[in-house]
Design a protein around this motif. Structure first.
Motif, mmCIF file in Angstrom:
data_model
loop_
_atom_site.group_PDB
_atom_site.id
_atom_site.type_symbol
_atom_site.label_atom_id
_atom_site.label_comp_id
_atom_site.label_asym_id
_atom_site.label_seq_id
_atom_site.Cartn_x
_atom_site.Cartn_y
_atom_site.Cartn_z
ATOM 1 N N PHE A 41 0.798 -1.229 -0.034
ATOM 2 C CA PHE A 41 0.094 -0.218 0.031
ATOM 3 C C PHE A 41 0.848 1.362 -0.109
ATOM 4 C CE2 PHE A 41 0.400 -1.125 4.581
ATOM 5 C CZ PHE A 41 0.769 -0.057 5.132
ATOM 6 N N LEU A 42 2.027 1.174 0.190
ATOM 7 C CA LEU A 42 2.893 2.380 0.623
ATOM 8 C C LEU A 42 3.900 2.556 -0.468
ATOM 9 C CD1 LEU A 42 2.816 4.878 2.323
ATOM 10 C CD2 LEU A 42 4.596 3.874 3.778
ATOM 11 N N ASN A 43 4.884 1.618 -0.716
ATOM 12 C CA ASN A 43 5.954 1.793 -1.648
ATOM 13 C C ASN A 43 6.340 0.845 -2.647
ATOM 14 O OD1 ASN A 43 7.149 -0.184 0.088
ATOM 15 N ND2 ASN A 43 8.166 1.283 1.174
ATOM 16 N N HIS A 44 5.152 0.156 -3.193
ATOM 17 C CA HIS A 44 5.318 -0.768 -4.388
ATOM 18 C C HIS A 44 4.073 -0.559 -5.102
ATOM 19 C CE1 HIS A 44 7.344 -3.256 -6.967
ATOM 20 N NE2 HIS A 44 6.449 -4.293 -6.744
ATOM 21 N N GLN A 45 3.085 -1.274 -4.401
ATOM 22 C CA GLN A 45 1.688 -0.894 -4.923
ATOM 23 C C GLN A 45 1.028 0.257 -3.971
ATOM 24 O OE1 GLN A 45 -1.468 -4.109 -5.797
ATOM 25 N NE2 GLN A 45 -1.872 -3.410 -3.447
#
Length: 191
Positions: A25-29
């Protein structure tokens, strides 16, 4: 920020070596609705401050910084970790040690994009040992610009970074501060 803490509890994965994976949710998706809430919260926390630019470091901070910049109606400048042919001319540079990657990077920003009249808000996804934030702060100082403060999405409060940054006099606003985390006991947030 309770929404963020709930999401970390639900989808964060604790790995050996004090690594918290939030890549779903924060740094890939990227969960853009969550990013919107993060942007609104940083706008609330830095309300009344004159900010002319948002500064971050590649790569994970860029998306968050872009959403935050919408709320301040200012551009985003990101420090690159490698010299490219696209960066010509004079640059500001600083050394940064990445906790996650265990590497030292030379971060680079073209002098064209940081000016002495700028009032800078640094935005990043994580704060662990404070090296990235200090390196970005050094670029601001080298430009003769004003560092208004730093907004961090997740601070690892059990590591030294937050203490170092606060003791250096930088205004630090972290949306979720983790005091303890382990695979066995989960995550404990600071109130």
């Amino acid at each position: 920020m309770e929404l963020l803490k709930q999401r970390i509890r639900k989808d964060g994965k604790i790995k050996e070596g004090n690594i918290l994976k939030v890549d779903s949710f924060l740094n890939h998706q990227l969960d853009i609705n969550l990013f919107e809430a993060i942007g609104m919260e940083f706008k609330r926390r830095f309300e009344g401050e004159e900010i002319t630019k948002i500064l971050t470091i590649e790569a994970s901070g860029i998306a968050i910084a872009c959403i935050v910049a919408r709320y301040f109606n200012v551009p985003v400048v990101f420090a690159k970790k490698t010299q490219t042919k696209n960066i010509a001319g004079d640059v500001y540079t600083s050394k940064v040690e990445s906790f996650t990657h265990g590497k030292v990077y030379d971060i680079i920003v073209s002098k064209e994009f940081l000016k002495s009249e700028d009032k800078i808000l640094i935005i990043d996804d994580f704060l662990a040992n404070g090296k990235a934030l200090l390196g970005l702060g050094q670029l601001v100082k080298d430009a003769g610009a004003t560092l208004v403060g730093a907004g961090i999405v997740i601070e690892k409060g059990f590591q030294v970074g937050g203490e170092i940054i606060r003791e250096s006099g930088i205004r630090l606003e972290s949306l979720a501060i983790i005091d303890e985390m382990s695979v066995e006991d989960g995550i404990k947030f600071r109130d």
